[in-house]
Design a protein around this motif. Structure first.
Motif, PDB file in Angstrom:
ATOM      1  N   GLY B  55       0.829  -1.207   0.000  1.00 48.10           N
ATOM      2  CA  GLY B  55       0.000   0.000   0.000  1.00 48.10           C
ATOM      3  C   GLY B  55       0.854   1.243   0.000  1.00 48.10           C
ATOM      4  O   GLY B  55       0.617   2.194  -0.760  1.00 48.10           O
ATOM      5  N   TYR B  56       1.885   1.226   0.810  1.00 45.84           N
ATOM      6  CA  TYR B  56       2.765   2.382   0.902  1.00 45.84           C
ATOM      7  C   TYR B  56       3.610   2.496  -0.361  1.00 45.84           C
ATOM      8  O   TYR B  56       3.640   3.537  -1.022  1.00 45.84           O
ATOM      9  CB  TYR B  56       3.654   2.246   2.135  1.00 45.84           C
ATOM     10  CG  TYR B  56       4.539   3.443   2.367  1.00 45.84           C
ATOM     11  CD1 TYR B  56       4.024   4.612   2.946  1.00 45.84           C
ATOM     12  CD2 TYR B  56       5.875   3.414   1.993  1.00 45.84           C
ATOM     13  CE1 TYR B  56       4.838   5.698   3.142  1.00 45.84           C
ATOM     14  CE2 TYR B  56       6.693   4.502   2.192  1.00 45.84           C
ATOM     15  CZ  TYR B  56       6.178   5.650   2.772  1.00 45.84           C
ATOM     16  OH  TYR B  56       6.981   6.739   2.966  1.00 45.84           O
ATOM     17  N   GLY B  57       4.268   1.397  -0.736  1.00 44.78           N
ATOM     18  CA  GLY B  57       5.178   1.414  -1.879  1.00 44.78           C
ATOM     19  C   GLY B  57       4.465   1.712  -3.181  1.00 44.78           C
ATOM     20  O   GLY B  57       4.741   2.703  -3.852  1.00 44.78           O
ATOM     21  N   PHE B  58       3.459   0.864  -3.512  1.00 40.55           N
ATOM     22  CA  PHE B  58       2.733   1.067  -4.761  1.00 40.55           C
ATOM     23  C   PHE B  58       1.878   2.314  -4.712  1.00 40.55           C
ATOM     24  O   PHE B  58       1.692   2.990  -5.717  1.00 40.55           O
ATOM     25  CB  PHE B  58       1.827  -0.141  -5.054  1.00 40.55           C
ATOM     26  CG  PHE B  58       2.538  -1.265  -5.725  1.00 40.55           C
ATOM     27  CD1 PHE B  58       3.298  -1.027  -6.872  1.00 40.55           C
ATOM     28  CD2 PHE B  58       2.463  -2.555  -5.240  1.00 40.55           C
ATOM     29  CE1 PHE B  58       3.964  -2.066  -7.500  1.00 40.55           C
ATOM     30  CE2 PHE B  58       3.123  -3.597  -5.862  1.00 40.55           C
ATOM     31  CZ  PHE B  58       3.880  -3.352  -6.993  1.00 40.55           C
ATOM     32  N   ASP B  67     -11.539   7.718  -6.667  1.00 39.19           N
ATOM     33  CA  ASP B  67     -11.277   8.712  -5.615  1.00 39.19           C
ATOM     34  C   ASP B  67     -10.612   8.060  -4.417  1.00 39.19           C
ATOM     35  O   ASP B  67     -10.490   8.668  -3.372  1.00 39.19           O
ATOM     36  CB  ASP B  67     -12.582   9.366  -5.108  1.00 39.19           C
ATOM     37  CG  ASP B  67     -13.647   9.378  -6.161  1.00 39.19           C
ATOM     38  OD1 ASP B  67     -13.276   9.638  -7.327  1.00 39.19           O
ATOM     39  OD2 ASP B  67     -14.823   9.129  -5.842  1.00 39.19           O
ATOM     40  N   LEU B  68     -10.239   6.794  -4.565  1.00 38.33           N
ATOM     41  CA  LEU B  68      -9.734   6.083  -3.399  1.00 38.33           C
ATOM     42  C   LEU B  68      -8.224   6.086  -3.331  1.00 38.33           C
ATOM     43  O   LEU B  68      -7.571   5.786  -4.333  1.00 38.33           O
ATOM     44  CB  LEU B  68     -10.154   4.606  -3.466  1.00 38.33           C
ATOM     45  CG  LEU B  68     -11.584   4.237  -3.136  1.00 38.33           C
ATOM     46  CD1 LEU B  68     -11.745   2.736  -3.285  1.00 38.33           C
ATOM     47  CD2 LEU B  68     -11.941   4.678  -1.730  1.00 38.33           C
ATOM     48  N   PRO B  69      -7.650   6.384  -2.171  1.00 36.22           N
ATOM     49  CA  PRO B  69      -6.218   6.150  -2.001  1.00 36.22           C
ATOM     50  C   PRO B  69      -5.956   4.649  -2.214  1.00 36.22           C
ATOM     51  O   PRO B  69      -6.794   3.824  -1.836  1.00 36.22           O
ATOM     52  CB  PRO B  69      -5.953   6.530  -0.540  1.00 36.22           C
ATOM     53  CG  PRO B  69      -7.134   7.319  -0.114  1.00 36.22           C
ATOM     54  CD  PRO B  69      -8.287   6.908  -0.956  1.00 36.22           C
ATOM     55  N   TYR B  70      -4.804   4.320  -2.811  1.00 48.08           N
ATOM     56  CA  TYR B  70      -4.532   2.912  -3.141  1.00 48.08           C
ATOM     57  C   TYR B  70      -4.610   2.012  -1.918  1.00 48.08           C
ATOM     58  O   TYR B  70      -5.127   0.909  -1.971  1.00 48.08           O
ATOM     59  CB  TYR B  70      -3.160   2.776  -3.816  1.00 48.08           C
ATOM     60  CG  TYR B  70      -2.871   1.346  -4.242  1.00 48.08           C
ATOM     61  CD1 TYR B  70      -3.693   0.717  -5.187  1.00 48.08           C
ATOM     62  CD2 TYR B  70      -1.823   0.626  -3.692  1.00 48.08           C
ATOM     63  CE1 TYR B  70      -3.456  -0.587  -5.568  1.00 48.08           C
ATOM     64  CE2 TYR B  70      -1.578  -0.692  -4.070  1.00 48.08           C
ATOM     65  CZ  TYR B  70      -2.398  -1.297  -5.011  1.00 48.08           C
ATOM     66  OH  TYR B  70      -2.160  -2.603  -5.383  1.00 48.08           O
ATOM     67  N   LEU B  74      -6.676  -1.355  -1.592  1.00 48.09           N
ATOM     68  CA  LEU B  74      -5.969  -2.616  -1.353  1.00 48.09           C
ATOM     69  C   LEU B  74      -6.478  -3.329  -0.093  1.00 48.09           C
ATOM     70  O   LEU B  74      -6.614  -4.557  -0.072  1.00 48.09           O
ATOM     71  CB  LEU B  74      -4.466  -2.328  -1.232  1.00 48.09           C
ATOM     72  CG  LEU B  74      -3.537  -3.525  -1.171  1.00 48.09           C
ATOM     73  CD1 LEU B  74      -3.643  -4.332  -2.463  1.00 48.09           C
ATOM     74  CD2 LEU B  74      -2.097  -3.076  -0.959  1.00 48.09           C
ATOM     75  N   ALA B  75      -6.770  -2.546   0.950  1.00 51.56           N
ATOM     76  CA  ALA B  75      -7.192  -3.150   2.223  1.00 51.56           C
ATOM     77  C   ALA B  75      -8.402  -4.047   2.024  1.00 51.56           C
ATOM     78  O   ALA B  75      -8.444  -5.174   2.526  1.00 51.56           O
ATOM     79  CB  ALA B  75      -7.505  -2.051   3.241  1.00 51.56           C
ATOM     80  N   SER B  76      -9.378  -3.565   1.260  1.00 48.96           N
ATOM     81  CA  SER B  76     -10.594  -4.352   1.076  1.00 48.96           C
ATOM     82  C   SER B  76     -10.329  -5.587   0.216  1.00 48.96           C
ATOM     83  O   SER B  76     -11.060  -6.575   0.310  1.00 48.96           O
ATOM     84  CB  SER B  76     -11.686  -3.482   0.451  1.00 48.96           C
ATOM     85  OG  SER B  76     -11.198  -2.899  -0.738  1.00 48.96           O
ATOM     86  N   GLY B  77      -9.287  -5.540  -0.613  1.00 52.23           N
ATOM     87  CA  GLY B  77      -8.947  -6.720  -1.413  1.00 52.23           C
ATOM     88  C   GLY B  77      -8.174  -7.736  -0.599  1.00 52.23           C
ATOM     89  O   GLY B  77      -8.448  -8.943  -0.642  1.00 52.23           O
TER      90      GLY B  77
END
Lengths: 324, 268
Positions: B55-58, B67-70, B74-77
């Motif tokens: 999440g941080y790197g990508f 409109d979503l921060p990556y 990612l968290a929901s995936g």
């Protein structure tokens, strides 16, 4: 409880065949099991009476374990009828197993739990729970001399202790019938003697036992009756003493090597029956005197005289070829 | 529920569902309690690490998705994929060990339990474990501010269903496996493609149209389709019952097949 059992044992001792008075705990008729093209159990009739210790003897691959698996409803027969504790098998095998204890051939105690936990967890697999489970477990730990080991992990137990715990586990549901698949295989003499004592204690309490074994001594000591099974069929079924009396001459003389060669002609002449096993000459006699006197007079001859035993019967009936 | 008279011989291919699976489930829970720390590290620490690092790197490279921060996307995936892995591992390696090396199932079958009870007990246990991992991740995700609102807890029952589904699929593999090595096929040929093609790391729309359409055969796609809106606070897709129905169909079919195969293997 004790009196009727004694009566049953006496009745069995007089006559190994069944009379139908006490209802059978296990009743099998024409039991068959086929795996693919191979029929491993080929028409087995069995009657096991309440309170007796019934032995299943046979070489490896004879079908003993398959018969036990069918009795427990773990594999359906391909033919025949089977009733265990008045429950038709496999239709009501779950209900039957509620009242059966099983000691498997290889210990399958739960390695993630302690001795006490093993018993407590296993008790939950039954629908009927003991009224006071902790007390029941304490009793069983004492019965199997594991009361000092209640909190030990399974890995810390010796082979004999594991077997004792397997036996205790099989008794957790207060079974009327206990099925044991080679209960003393791999145990040292002390551990084996202990297991035998415990099994005799169970018989004293009115429990019925069915066991398979390779040890003739075990069968002779424990079993009221036994069935010798080979190639999926029962080839003899009787009390141990009747089997010996019926199938083999009561006295055996053994000679080895050069002694056997030297005395072969004379011995065969005096014996009721004789056979060579490797370089050993076995001479069987109904009356031991003629052979015994002749051997005694022969100087420098080494021989061994012994009463005939179940192993002689077993080998006579199932042959001496290796079974793998 | 009336398994007293349920007869395996006459019951046909359908699994016998009775409450007798509970002691099997409970046994596994008690073992888990003893080994809780490494278990939690594996089932919860690792996906968390993925979430934060990826999440941080990508996230810096990718920026926002819509409109979503990556990281939020990612968290929901990852909560879905970790449920898949937790349930699958349990029903593959752990269940196989209990079936073969430890012979735990053999001991259960000598007691009055059926193969069907064991399969149901194992699959529901694996689903429970997936749920516990998902719950822990949800808590952390909400602490990190990656969850929109309280409606995210509705994702938990979906995780339980998903866990059951993936555990049942894995149990089919366990039922036919002759060694641990066989599981690698399942990982390489099924789980990894499913992980990469189910919208965990990037939206399905980025895939070629045909691949995206084919990906809808994978149950994980449908789990993500329901869980993501719940976690990011969007309204559910109109077809949400269909998504859940499909996961249920997979779960039921795999559970039935696994039971039939294990009956043949253990009680043939």
């Amino acid at each position: 409880m004790a009196a009727p059992e004694e009566a049953i044992r006496e009745a069995v001792d007089e006559d190994g065949t069944l009379d139908s008075t006490p209802p059978a705990i296990v009743c099998a008729r024409g039991l068959r099991k086929r795996y693919g093209g191979l029929e491993v159990v080929r028409g087995v009739d069995l009657d096991v009476r309440p309170g007796e210790c019934f032995g299943l003897l046979g070489p490896n691959g004879a079908g003993k374990t398959t018969v036990l698996r069918m009795l427990l409803g773990l594999t359906p027969p391909t033919g025949g009828t089977l009733t265990v504790l008045d429950e038709p098998i496999p239709v009501r095998a779950r209900e039957a197993r509620e009242r059966i204890g099983v000691v498997p051939q290889a210990d399958n105690l739960d390695p993630d739990f302690t001795v006490r936990e093993n018993l407590a967890i296993y008790a939950r697999y039954f629908a009927r729970q003991p009224a006071d489970p902790d007390r029941r477990i304490d009793d069983l730990l004492r019965f199997s001399s594991l009361d000092g080991r209640a909190d030990a992990p399974i890995q810390a137990l010796s082979g004999g202790m594991k077997r004792r715990l397997s036996l205790a586990r099989a008794l957790i549901n207060g079974p009327e019938l206990v099925v044991l698949d080679e209960p003393s295989t791999g145990l040292d003499p002390q551990a084996r003697q202990y297991i035998w004592q415990r099994l005799l204690a169970l018989l004293g309490q009115g429990c019925t036992l069915i066991l398979t074994t390779h040890y003739m001594e075990e069968a002779e000591r424990l079993c009221d009756r036994l069935a010798i099974i080979d190639n999926g069929r029962i080839i003899a079924c009787d009390t141990p003493s009747n089997l010996v009396a019926r199938h083999i001459e009561p006295h055996v003389f053994e000679l080895r090597g050069g002694d056997a060669e030297r005395w072969h002609r004379q011995g065969v002449g005096l014996a009721a029956r004789s056979e060579y096993v490797g370089d050993t000459l076995l001479l069987y006699a109904v009356e031991p005197d003629a052979l015994g006197d002749a051997l005694y007079r022969e100087s420098g001859l080494r021989y061994w005289q012994r009463p005939a035993n179940l192993e002689d019967v077993f080998l006579r009936l199932t042959g001496r070829d290796l079974r793998d | 529920m009336n398994a007293r008279y349920a007869n395996p011989a006459r019951h046909g291919v359908l699994p016998i569902v009775s409450r007798r699976f509970i002691p099997v489930w409970r046994r596994n829970l008690l073992v888990w309690r003893k080994l809780m720390v490494p278990s939690i590290l594996g089932n919860f620490g690792e996906p968390l690490l993925y979430l934060i690092v990826l999440g941080y790197g990508f996230g810096r490279l990718v920026g926002d998705i819509g409109d979503l921060p990556y990281m939020v996307f990612l968290a929901s995936g990852i909560i879905c994929s970790s449920a898949m892995f937790t349930a699958s591992f349990e029903a593959l390696y752990s269940a196989y060990t209990r079936m073969t090396v430890q012979q735990t199932w053999g001991a259960m079958l000598d007691a009055p339990l059926l193969v069907d009870d064991i399969v149901l007990g194992e699959v529901s246990w694996a689903a429970t474990k997936a749920l516990m991992g998902a719950t822990a991740m949800l808590v952390v995700a909400s602490l990190l501010g990656l969850v929109a609102d309280w409606k995210a807890v509705l994702a938990l029952p979906v995780m339980l269903l998903a866990g059951f589904c993936f555990a049942a699929c894995a149990m089919v593999i366990t039922a036919v496996s002759r060694s641990y090595d066989f599981f690698l096929y399942y990982f390489t040929l099924v789980m990894t493609p499913m992980l990469l093609l189910s919208g965990v790391f990037f939206p399905l729309e980025e895939l070629p149209e045909l691949v995206a359409a084919a990906a809808h055969l994978l149950p994980l796609v449908h789990v993500v389709a329901v869980v993501r809106p719940l976690m990011i606070g969007e309204s559910l897709p109109a077809l949400w019952p269909a998504h859940l129905l499909l996961v249920t169909v997979y779960a039921t079919a795999a559970f039935t097949l696994a039971t039939a195969l294990l009956r043949r293997r253990l009680a043939g």
